[in-house]
Design an enzyme around this catalytic site. Structure first.
Site, mmCIF file in Angstrom:
data_model
loop_
_atom_site.group_PDB
_atom_site.id
_atom_site.type_symbol
_atom_site.label_atom_id
_atom_site.label_comp_id
_atom_site.label_asym_id
_atom_site.label_seq_id
_atom_site.Cartn_x
_atom_site.Cartn_y
_atom_site.Cartn_z
ATOM 1 N N TYR A 76 11.346 -24.735 9.408
ATOM 2 C CA TYR A 76 10.584 -25.633 8.541
ATOM 3 C C TYR A 76 10.921 -25.400 7.067
ATOM 4 C CZ TYR A 76 6.825 -28.155 6.321
ATOM 5 O OH TYR A 76 6.116 -29.036 5.541
ATOM 6 N N TRP A 121 11.536 -27.532 2.873
ATOM 7 C CA TRP A 121 11.900 -28.718 2.112
ATOM 8 C C TRP A 121 13.377 -28.787 1.779
ATOM 9 C CZ3 TRP A 121 9.161 -32.564 -1.150
ATOM 10 C CH2 TRP A 121 7.938 -32.940 -0.569
HETATM 11 N N1 LIG Z 1 -1.113 -20.739 0.470
HETATM 12 C C1 LIG Z 1 -0.496 -21.913 0.648
HETATM 13 N N2 LIG Z 1 0.684 -21.954 1.274
HETATM 14 C C2 LIG Z 1 1.321 -23.129 1.442
HETATM 15 C C3 LIG Z 1 0.756 -24.324 0.957
HETATM 16 C C4 LIG Z 1 -0.512 -24.269 0.307
HETATM 17 O O1 LIG Z 1 -1.070 -25.296 -0.118
HETATM 18 N N3 LIG Z 1 -1.102 -23.044 0.166
HETATM 19 N N4 LIG Z 1 1.429 -25.513 1.116
HETATM 20 C C5 LIG Z 1 2.374 -25.598 2.225
HETATM 21 C C6 LIG Z 1 3.199 -26.793 2.122
HETATM 22 S S1 LIG Z 1 2.365 -28.271 1.988
HETATM 23 C C7 LIG Z 1 4.552 -26.767 2.193
HETATM 24 S S2 LIG Z 1 5.403 -28.250 2.286
HETATM 25 C C8 LIG Z 1 5.283 -25.504 2.287
HETATM 26 C C9 LIG Z 1 6.613 -25.511 1.517
HETATM 27 O O2 LIG Z 1 7.388 -24.449 1.936
HETATM 28 P P1 LIG Z 1 8.996 -24.506 1.935
HETATM 29 O O3 LIG Z 1 9.451 -25.885 2.164
HETATM 30 O O4 LIG Z 1 9.503 -23.454 2.846
HETATM 31 O O5 LIG Z 1 9.291 -24.098 0.436
HETATM 32 P P2 LIG Z 1 10.592 -24.207 -0.459
HETATM 33 O O6 LIG Z 1 10.414 -23.217 -1.541
HETATM 34 O O7 LIG Z 1 10.788 -25.633 -0.874
HETATM 35 O O8 LIG Z 1 11.737 -23.735 0.512
HETATM 36 C C10 LIG Z 1 12.941 -24.375 0.652
HETATM 37 C C11 LIG Z 1 14.042 -23.319 0.696
HETATM 38 O O9 LIG Z 1 15.247 -23.967 1.024
HETATM 39 C C12 LIG Z 1 16.296 -23.488 0.174
HETATM 40 N N5 LIG Z 1 17.302 -24.553 0.054
HETATM 41 C C13 LIG Z 1 17.316 -25.623 -0.786
HETATM 42 N N6 LIG Z 1 18.400 -26.385 -0.562
HETATM 43 C C14 LIG Z 1 19.094 -25.800 0.431
HETATM 44 C C15 LIG Z 1 20.307 -26.130 1.124
HETATM 45 O O10 LIG Z 1 20.949 -27.126 0.865
HETATM 46 N N7 LIG Z 1 20.695 -25.282 2.112
HETATM 47 C C16 LIG Z 1 19.997 -24.172 2.446
HETATM 48 N N8 LIG Z 1 20.447 -23.410 3.441
HETATM 49 N N9 LIG Z 1 18.855 -23.841 1.809
HETATM 50 C C17 LIG Z 1 18.417 -24.640 0.828
HETATM 51 C C18 LIG Z 1 15.615 -23.151 -1.138
HETATM 52 O O11 LIG Z 1 16.369 -22.184 -1.858
HETATM 53 C C19 LIG Z 1 14.248 -22.632 -0.656
HETATM 54 O O12 LIG Z 1 14.250 -21.251 -0.492
HETATM 55 O O13 LIG Z 1 4.470 -24.434 1.793
HETATM 56 C C20 LIG Z 1 3.218 -24.365 2.473
HETATM 57 N N10 LIG Z 1 2.536 -23.144 2.083
HETATM 58 N N1 LIG Z 2 4.846 -29.922 -8.869
HETATM 59 C C1 LIG Z 2 4.777 -29.908 -7.522
HETATM 60 N N2 LIG Z 2 4.249 -30.966 -6.869
HETATM 61 C C2 LIG Z 2 4.142 -30.954 -5.506
HETATM 62 C C3 LIG Z 2 4.612 -29.862 -4.744
HETATM 63 C C4 LIG Z 2 5.153 -28.750 -5.463
HETATM 64 O O1 LIG Z 2 5.562 -27.730 -4.872
HETATM 65 N N3 LIG Z 2 5.229 -28.815 -6.836
HETATM 66 N N4 LIG Z 2 4.512 -29.888 -3.363
HETATM 67 C C5 LIG Z 2 4.348 -31.187 -2.693
HETATM 68 C C6 LIG Z 2 3.849 -31.030 -1.321
HETATM 69 S S1 LIG Z 2 4.937 -30.408 -0.174
HETATM 70 C C7 LIG Z 2 2.606 -31.405 -0.930
HETATM 71 S S2 LIG Z 2 2.177 -31.272 0.726
HETATM 72 C C8 LIG Z 2 1.635 -31.973 -1.869
HETATM 73 C C9 LIG Z 2 0.237 -31.377 -1.655
HETATM 74 O O2 LIG Z 2 -0.718 -32.132 -2.289
HETATM 75 P P1 LIG Z 2 -2.289 -31.723 -2.139
HETATM 76 O O3 LIG Z 2 -2.543 -31.173 -0.796
HETATM 77 O O4 LIG Z 2 -3.113 -32.856 -2.603
HETATM 78 O O5 LIG Z 2 -2.362 -30.602 -3.247
HETATM 79 P P2 LIG Z 2 -2.899 -29.168 -3.567
HETATM 80 O O6 LIG Z 2 -2.164 -28.859 -4.815
HETATM 81 O O7 LIG Z 2 -2.838 -28.213 -2.444
HETATM 82 O O8 LIG Z 2 -4.436 -29.413 -3.883
HETATM 83 C C10 LIG Z 2 -4.921 -30.387 -4.792
HETATM 84 C C11 LIG Z 2 -6.297 -30.008 -5.308
HETATM 85 O O9 LIG Z 2 -7.250 -29.907 -4.264
HETATM 86 C C12 LIG Z 2 -8.329 -29.099 -4.717
HETATM 87 N N5 LIG Z 2 -8.999 -28.483 -3.578
HETATM 88 C C13 LIG Z 2 -8.586 -27.446 -2.840
HETATM 89 N N6 LIG Z 2 -9.481 -27.165 -1.862
HETATM 90 C C14 LIG Z 2 -10.486 -28.057 -1.999
HETATM 91 C C15 LIG Z 2 -11.702 -28.307 -1.279
HETATM 92 O O10 LIG Z 2 -12.055 -27.641 -0.298
HETATM 93 N N7 LIG Z 2 -12.469 -29.336 -1.699
HETATM 94 C C16 LIG Z 2 -12.129 -30.117 -2.750
HETATM 95 N N8 LIG Z 2 -12.924 -31.129 -3.064
HETATM 96 N N9 LIG Z 2 -11.005 -29.891 -3.454
HETATM 97 C C17 LIG Z 2 -10.195 -28.890 -3.078
HETATM 98 C C18 LIG Z 2 -7.702 -28.079 -5.642
HETATM 99 O O11 LIG Z 2 -8.519 -27.927 -6.790
HETATM 100 C C19 LIG Z 2 -6.319 -28.653 -5.976
HETATM 101 O O12 LIG Z 2 -6.099 -28.776 -7.345
HETATM 102 O O13 LIG Z 2 2.045 -31.695 -3.206
HETATM 103 C C20 LIG Z 2 3.392 -32.101 -3.455
HETATM 104 N N10 LIG Z 2 3.626 -32.037 -4.881
HETATM 105 MO MO LIG Z 3 3.832 -29.970 1.762
#
Ligand SMILES: Nc1nc2c(c(=O)[nH]1)N[C@H]1C(S)=C(S)[C@@H](COP(=O)(O)OP(=O)(O)OC[C@H]3O[C@@H](n4cnc5c(=O)[nH]c(N)nc54)[C@H](O)[C@@H]3O)O[C@H]1N2
Ligand SMILES: Nc1nc2c(c(=O)[nH]1)N[C@H]1C(S)=C(S)[C@@H](COP(=O)(O)OP(=O)(O)OC[C@H]3O[C@@H](n4cnc5c(=O)[nH]c(N)nc54)[C@H](O)[C@@H]3O)O[C@H]1N2
Ligand SMILES: [Mo]
Length: 764
Positions: free
Chosen positions: A109, A111
């Site tokens: 998994y 991005w």
């Molecule tokens: N506590 C907490 N944890 C969370 C979340 C949260 O809200 N709270 N959010 C979750 C969510 S929504 C998401 S989507 C995940 C994201 O988690 P990930 O998608 O695992 O995060 P990235 O840092 O985007 O990891 C992508 C990796 O791919 C590598 N990469 C980029 N391009 C290439 C390529 O072309 N080839 C190869 N081999 N590698 C490459 C980058 O260097 C990077 O290390 O995290 C989750 N974790």
């Molecule tokens: N710059 C930047 N943008 C991103 C990403 C990134 O890595 N960097 N990741 C992308 C990805 S993969 C995803 S999935 C999306 C995620 O998008 P979301 O899931 O919407 O985002 P989060 O940043 O986890 O949370 C948004 C807000 O929810 C509020 N929140 C948390 N828990 C609660 C709760 O229990 N109740 C209420 N009412 N509010 C709460 C927090 O204050 C937080 O600021 O963002 C995307 N956008």
């Molecule tokens: Mo995500």
């Protein structure tokens, strides 16, 4: 035009006075992200992986399981691709022989980077399928709970994270009251999986907020509410939104305001839900006073809002963050129930929406460029996990897990191969994940930089960065097609994932099938041709590659598509949902029959084990939230300047209110230790005005950097919130990630701050 495409958007490539390549905002982007402009920093990153690396203990002793405990602590040796390719091929064959193909975990998994051809997981999965298959993973970290549970309530058409919201143009036209749960973190809207040419989400939200129409936002962070004279923000205890919505529902019912005509025509199960609201079985009526005691929101505010929601054309939007919490399915079900009781579902720009501004594409009124991709082939192995059950899979302590009415057998894993993801950023309880990663015989990681995941590998395959190769980038939810043209060559010894896999495929006799004898440019031509077949209005290939971009409706967005639920609400008999009843299921017989105590048959308030109301809060009194990072894309770009500049003395900021810090004897800039039974983290105290009491924030994405600590829990000086979060799932139904239910203690750090552990490729 020479362009570079990323998940943070599109950039124009230029040079500075010294002739060094630099990125500028794309001229057609109304709201470019400054963060993505730092991508080229990675070319000079000290943590770049510069050649294939093999862990010494594995190379010397891979048949002795004792070598595995050194994973993450051992030295690496550099090898050439010609030496590493047969080692990798040998491990694949060894695993197939001893455990079968299901012994290979290739779920990977993450991005990765934007680009339809060089998509790391697709490349790896294509290759592993040619090898006979692998144990895979389903669903996402983003939307894992909603994506599995919503099909039971709304039908399979509403599985996708971006498919429930009305378009922004419909919202402007039809909505008079916009209620947000989970807030609008505007920097989130600057990201889109696959990239975009034009960021429109934040400008859309800001213009709604400035329009003078009513907006109410509930969030533990006041920063989640946009500025605007008609925007009202209320604090709510994290993870209690379900109780708030049930209180709103109860008020509507008790005051005789429910739209029974809509409920009768378009929903099933209201009777069961109403029984629950009235406390017929548990003796607890879900009144506004009851909801107030749980949420901390004033009962008068709840009652007034309930009436407003019914009387005004209203839209409820829930952040995806709410379903990345324990019982995260419930606020979504409660919102659907509330919008149905108000009778607004199907009215233009009204009803419910999930994830407006979570990413750029939600609610965008554009025609979608759904296009071709590199075929992954077919996977003969049927074993899979819901993506967030990786720890259980690798630990191997359970034979199976329950999931969405099924029992999934967990195979024994001998080989893990991760490409394009960073589980030591994204997964929960990282110390436990580190133990799990020390179980399998072999771990391979394809990476560009020495992430914590790469450091846990036996074999690290160095991948070219996205600007070191040519690609076509497009999001299937957007209308832009970008030719992301190479800016520089990769360092010697570094290959694109595709070229690296080609080398290994050659050793295994699979090269012709893997590459189809196409060059990179031949693949891009092939993909572009696929787009043109679907969208004949796109220019000839030559014109596209020389212009650098193309798209549907580029300069004049298409008219807004009809609201998803419009036809259904008008006549559910002729336009039914794909649920068993054809209607919105406020009570689902199927879900109820699963018999999961953590997921009853209708929207239900269930108190998380870790929240400010739970007994555990007496031991660990702070609720830790971990939103998406403002200055990074997950863990990507943590080493680049915007992220580095947001740290203090190299430590990740801990956001905390002044009152809470004062009570703890902490001042701005002090070093704090966050801890619970799972982990310990160091961070730099940053006093912020927007957080409610007892809620603290560590943004995701800081690189996990555990410092060993005499057999006690290691101290993560990197500041990754997942050192502290739990792997407990949202529920048995979705088995999704729930990091937003996490309690911690905080104290001042007295000792010296340990320095960064190993840095630099040459030191490996
Ligand atoms: N506590 C907490 N944890 C969370 C979340 C949260 O809200 N709270 N959010 C979750 C969510 S929504 C998401 S989507 C995940 C994201 O988690 P990930 O998608 O695992 O995060 P990235 O840092 O985007 O990891 C992508 C990796 O791919 C590598 N990469 C980029 N391009 C290439 C390529 O072309 N080839 C190869 N081999 N590698 C490459 C980058 O260097 C990077 O290390 O995290 C989750 N974790
Ligand atoms: N710059 C930047 N943008 C991103 C990403 C990134 O890595 N960097 N990741 C992308 C990805 S993969 C995803 S999935 C999306 C995620 O998008 P979301 O899931 O919407 O985002 P989060 O940043 O986890 O949370 C948004 C807000 O929810 C509020 N929140 C948390 N828990 C609660 C709760 O229990 N109740 C209420 N009412 N509010 C709460 C927090 O204050 C937080 O600021 O963002 C995307 N956008
Ligand atoms: Mo995500």
């Amino acid at each position: 035009m020479h362009l570079f495409a990323s998940h943070l958007g599109t950039y124009e490539v230029g040079t500075d006075a010294a002739g060094t390549p630099v990125l500028h905002p794309f001229r057609h982007d109304p709201d470019p992200s400054p963060v993505g402009m730092a991508f080229l920093d990675l070319a000079r990153h000290p943590d770049r992986v510069l050649s294939p690396k093999v862990r010494k203990g594995w190379l010397d002793n891979r048949d002795d399981p004792a070598n595995r405990s050194a994973r993450g602590r051992d030295d690496f040796v550099s090898l050439g691709w010609d030496e590493v390719a047969p080692l990798v091929a040998g491990e694949i064959n060894h695993t197939r022989r001893t455990l079968g193909n299901q012994g290979i975990f290739g779920g990977s998994y993450g991005w990765a980077s934007a680009g339809r051809f060089h998509h790391a997981q697709s490349q790896l999965k294509r290759f592993l399928n040619l090898c006979g298959g692998f144990t895979s993973a389903v669903n996402t970290y983003s939307y894992g709970a909603a994506g599995v549970f919503l099909p039971h309530v709304l039908g399979a058409d509403y599985r996708d994270a971006c498919d429930t919201a009305p378009s922004w143009s419909d919202i402007f036209a039809g909505c008079e009251l916009f209620v947000g749960f989970g807030g609008f973190r505007l920097t989130n809207g600057q990201v889109e999986a696959g990239g975009t040419g034009a960021h429109r989400a934040s400008p859309a939200l800001l213009s709604y907020a400035a329009s003078g129409k009513a907006m109410v936002v509930f969030s533990p962070s006041a920063a989640d509410a946009p500025a605007g004279s008609c925007v009202v923000h209320h604090f709510i205890r994290p993870n209690t939104d379900t109780a708030l919505m049930l209180g709103l529902c109860h008020t509507i019912l008790a005051e005789g305001l429910a739209d029974h005509a809509f409920l009768d025509r378009c929903t099933v199960g209201f009777e069961e839900f109403a029984r629950y609201l009235n406390g017929m079985d548990d003796g607890i009526a879900k009144t506004s006073d009851w909801a107030s005691a749980i949420t901390g929101v004033d009962a008068d505010i709840i009652r007034t809002l309930a009436r407003d929601i019914v009387r005004k054309p209203s839209l409820l939007n829930l952040g995806w963050s709410l379903q990345r919490a324990r019982f995260g399915e419930q606020p979504y079900w409660a919102a659907i129930s509330l919008a149905s009781m108000a009778g607004h579902v199907g009215k233009r720009g009204c009803g419910f929406a999930f994830g407006l501004t979570a990413v750029n594409s939600v609610g965008q009124p554009v025609r979608r460029l759904k296009g071709p991709s590199v075929s992954q082939g077919a996977n003969p192995v049927k074993a899979y996990i819901p993506v967030a059950r990786i720890t259980e899979l690798l630990e191997g302590n359970t034979d199976n897990i329950e999931y969405n009415g099924k029992v999934l057998p967990l195979p024994q894993i001998g080989l893990v191969w991760w490409a394009g993801g960073n589980p030591f950023h994204h997964h929960q309880d990282l110390n436990r994940l580190a133990s799990a990663f020390r179980q399998p015989r072999t771990v391979i990681v394809s990476e560009s930089v020495w992430t914590a995941t790469a450091r846990m590998a036996d074999i690290v395959l160095p991948a070219a960065l996205p600007f070191e190769r040519n690609d076509i980038a497009a999001s299937s939810r957007d209308n832009w097609l970008i030719y992301s043209r190479k800016i520089m060559d990769p360092p010697q010894g570094v290959l694109s994932d595709h070229d690296g896999l080609r080398r290994i495929a050659a050793v295994m006799g699979l090269e012709p099938a893997f590459s189809e004898s196409r060059s990179e440019q031949a693949w891009l031509d092939h993909l572009y041709q696929g787009y043109r077949e679907r969208f004949p209005e796109l220019p000839e290939a030559e014109a596209f590659f020389s212009a650098g971009f193309a798209g549907l409706d580029i300069f004049a967005p298409a008219p807004a598509p009809a609201d998803h639920f419009q036809a259904f609400a008008a006549d559910p008999a002729t336009s039914p949902l794909s649920t068993p009843s054809g209607r919105i299921e406020l009570y689902s017989r199927i879900v109820a029959d699963f018999g999961y105590a953590d997921h009853p048959g209708h929207a239900t308030w269930l108190e998380p084990e870790e929240c400010l109301l739970s007994p555990a809060a007496r031991r660990h009194p702070f609720h830790l939230l971990s939103p998406q990072p403002v200055k990074r894309l997950h863990s990507q770009l943590d080493g680049a300047m915007p992220s580095k500049a947001s740290k203090r003395n190299g430590l990740e900021p801990l956001e905390i209110s002044a009152a809470d810090a004062d009570q703890l004897g902490l001042a701005d800039g002090d070093v704090a230790e966050l801890f619970n039974d799972r982990g310990r983290v160091l961070a730099s105290v940053r006093l912020v005005p927007h957080l409610m009491s007892c809620v603290v924030v560590l943004q995701t994405g800081a690189w996990f950097d555990p410092v060993e600590n005499d057999g006690r829990l290691p101290i993560d000086r990197g500041g990754n919130p997942n050192t502290l979060t739990s792997i407990l799932p949202t529920s048995t139904l979705a088995q999704a990630t729930a990091p937003n239910s996490c309690l911690v203690s905080i104290r001042k750090w007295q000792g010296p701050v340990p320095g960064k552990t190993l840095q630099g490729d040459e030191k490996r």
